[in-house]
Design an enzyme around this catalytic site. Structure first.
Site, mmCIF file in Angstrom:
data_model
loop_
_atom_site.group_PDB
_atom_site.id
_atom_site.type_symbol
_atom_site.label_atom_id
_atom_site.label_comp_id
_atom_site.label_asym_id
_atom_site.label_seq_id
_atom_site.Cartn_x
_atom_site.Cartn_y
_atom_site.Cartn_z
ATOM 1 N N HIS A 140 0.767 -1.177 -0.063
ATOM 2 C CA HIS A 140 -0.034 -0.041 -0.060
ATOM 3 C C HIS A 140 0.883 1.199 -0.013
ATOM 4 O O HIS A 140 1.891 1.644 0.650
ATOM 5 C CB HIS A 140 -0.879 0.074 1.209
ATOM 6 C CG HIS A 140 -0.234 -0.059 2.621
ATOM 7 N ND1 HIS A 140 0.145 1.463 2.988
ATOM 8 C CD2 HIS A 140 0.331 -0.670 3.197
ATOM 9 C CE1 HIS A 140 0.906 1.072 3.955
ATOM 10 N NE2 HIS A 140 1.126 -0.311 4.352
ATOM 11 N N HIS A 149 12.387 -0.611 -13.124
ATOM 12 C CA HIS A 149 12.400 -2.052 -13.285
ATOM 13 C C HIS A 149 12.102 -2.667 -12.019
ATOM 14 O O HIS A 149 13.355 -2.760 -11.290
ATOM 15 C CB HIS A 149 13.270 -2.606 -14.317
ATOM 16 C CG HIS A 149 13.130 -4.002 -14.511
ATOM 17 N ND1 HIS A 149 14.092 -4.854 -15.067
ATOM 18 C CD2 HIS A 149 12.024 -4.940 -14.150
ATOM 19 C CE1 HIS A 149 13.543 -6.028 -15.127
ATOM 20 N NE2 HIS A 149 12.217 -6.094 -14.528
HETATM 21 O O1 JB2 Z 1 15.967 -0.687 -31.880
HETATM 22 C C1 JB2 Z 1 15.542 -1.802 -31.618
HETATM 23 C C2 JB2 Z 1 16.137 -2.958 -31.136
HETATM 24 N N1 JB2 Z 1 17.435 -3.051 -30.879
HETATM 25 C C3 JB2 Z 1 17.574 -4.295 -30.183
HETATM 26 N N2 JB2 Z 1 14.256 -1.918 -31.934
HETATM 27 C C4 JB2 Z 1 13.572 -3.198 -31.503
HETATM 28 N N3 JB2 Z 1 12.332 -3.109 -31.923
HETATM 29 N N4 JB2 Z 1 13.944 -3.974 -31.021
HETATM 30 C C5 JB2 Z 1 15.320 -4.151 -30.789
HETATM 31 N N5 JB2 Z 1 16.104 -4.952 -30.389
HETATM 32 C C6 JB2 Z 1 15.914 -6.353 -29.924
HETATM 33 O O2 JB2 Z 1 15.488 -6.291 -28.545
HETATM 34 C C7 JB2 Z 1 16.993 -7.289 -30.292
HETATM 35 O O3 JB2 Z 1 17.118 -7.749 -31.434
HETATM 36 C C8 JB2 Z 1 16.435 -8.487 -28.849
HETATM 37 O O4 JB2 Z 1 15.543 -9.357 -29.917
HETATM 38 C C9 JB2 Z 1 15.451 -7.774 -28.134
HETATM 39 C C10 JB2 Z 1 16.175 -7.638 -26.771
HETATM 40 O O5 JB2 Z 1 16.018 -8.934 -26.161
HETATM 41 P P1 JB2 Z 1 16.709 -9.478 -25.109
HETATM 42 O O6 JB2 Z 1 16.049 -10.896 -24.663
HETATM 43 O O7 JB2 Z 1 18.181 -9.516 -25.287
HETATM 44 O O8 JB2 Z 1 16.210 -8.696 -23.920
HETATM 45 P P2 JB2 Z 1 15.051 -7.954 -23.105
HETATM 46 O O9 JB2 Z 1 14.976 -6.604 -23.265
HETATM 47 O O10 JB2 Z 1 13.837 -8.829 -23.812
HETATM 48 O O11 JB2 Z 1 14.927 -8.542 -21.820
HETATM 49 C C11 JB2 Z 1 15.761 -8.362 -20.696
HETATM 50 O O12 JB2 Z 1 14.827 -7.556 -19.801
HETATM 51 C C12 JB2 Z 1 13.885 -8.433 -19.208
HETATM 52 C C13 JB2 Z 1 13.214 -7.231 -18.343
HETATM 53 C C14 JB2 Z 1 16.434 -9.317 -20.214
HETATM 54 O O13 JB2 Z 1 17.349 -9.251 -19.630
HETATM 55 C C15 JB2 Z 1 15.600 -10.265 -19.541
HETATM 56 O O14 JB2 Z 1 16.217 -11.501 -19.029
HETATM 57 C C16 JB2 Z 1 14.468 -9.470 -18.503
HETATM 58 N N6 JB2 Z 1 13.528 -10.395 -18.020
#
Ligand code: JB2
Length: 217
Positions: A140, A149
């Site tokens: 609360h 985050h």
């Molecule tokens: O400019 C962009 C860009 N640059 C990288 N535009 C868009 N639309 N996408 C972009 N990306 C893409 O973001 C990458 O190619 C990749 O597919 C994605 C980032 O994926 P990743 O699995 O590396 O991180 P995440 O941000 O999805 O997740 C992080 O944060 C979460 C909260 C991780 O550390 C996770 O473990 C965590 N749970």
């Protein structure tokens, strides 16, 4: 009326959001990622191209979902995409997983994402583009700033104030009434019992072992 959604990103956070959106039955046109991802679909959702695809739609035709996550010392991509597309008039959807237990008096600003199994209690307020990740507890009267985050399993007791751009790592515990200044990082598993100034890193206590002297028994 629910507008069709476009998801930015094709990584881990995007995947989790796809399943939240499926539970909510929100129509999802596809995801955008400028880099090659495994296959042309992610959990069955088609890849539409890079971020330029957003501009094929008018801001009043679609809503965006920020599928870029955030970790300490990343390039701030989640924030820069949020700001760039918001400045063009696009709206980032606030996504609340239906498995979360959310007080009717809690308040959420644009683009907040509340993931599975979260508990958010009375009068909590969460600002723009923040993530409350899987299984976290926000008690609360907590105040959570922009672009924060709160990682999986974090516990924020009553009245905790979290500044903008803070990262609270997995499983950290923050006792009641604590203030965490903007830009700080709370390490996974930390127990925070004192206020934290801005731009600080809080390291968790490290466990150490000592042999038991069996002769004294
Ligand atoms: O400019 C962009 C860009 N640059 C990288 N535009 C868009 N639309 N996408 C972009 N990306 C893409 O973001 C990458 O190619 C990749 O597919 C994605 C980032 O994926 P990743 O699995 O590396 O991180 P995440 O941000 O999805 O997740 C992080 O944060 C979460 C909260 C991780 O550390 C996770 O473990 C965590 N749970």
């Amino acid at each position: 009326m629910i507008k069709p959604l476009i998801l930015l990103g094709g990584g881990g956070h995007a995947k989790v959001l796809i399943e939240v959106l499926q539970r909510l039955h929100h129509p999802l046109l596809g995801f955008l990622d400028p880099y090659p991802v495994m296959g042309s679909t992610l959990l069955g959702v088609p890849k539409l191209g890079g971020d330029e695809v957003v501009n094929n739609y008018q801001p009043n035709e679609i809503e965006l979902v920020n599928g870029i996550g955030s970790v300490p010392n990343d390039r701030g991509l989640r924030i820069s995409l949020f700001k760039a597309f918001s400045a063009q008039g696009y709206v980032f959807k606030t996504v609340l997983d239906p498995t979360a237990l959310i007080s009717p008096s809690a308040q959420f600003m644009t683009g907040v994402q509340v993931m599975a199994g979260v508990i958010i209690q009375a009068d909590a307020k969460i600002a723009t583009n923040s993530i409350i990740n899987t299984g976290a507890i926000v008690e609360h009267d907590c105040r959570i700033g922009e672009h924060v985050h709160i990682a999986p399993g974090v516990v924020l007791s009553g009245g905790v104030e979290v500044g903008d751009h803070v990262h609270i790592g997995t499983g950290a515990i923050v006792i009641q009434g604590i203030k965490i200044g903007a830009g700080s990082v709370i390490g996974a598993g930390s127990v925070v019992m004192r206020d934290v100034a801005s731009n600080q890193i809080v390291y968790p206590a490290r466990s150490h072992t000592q042999a038991i002297n069996t002769h004294e028994k």
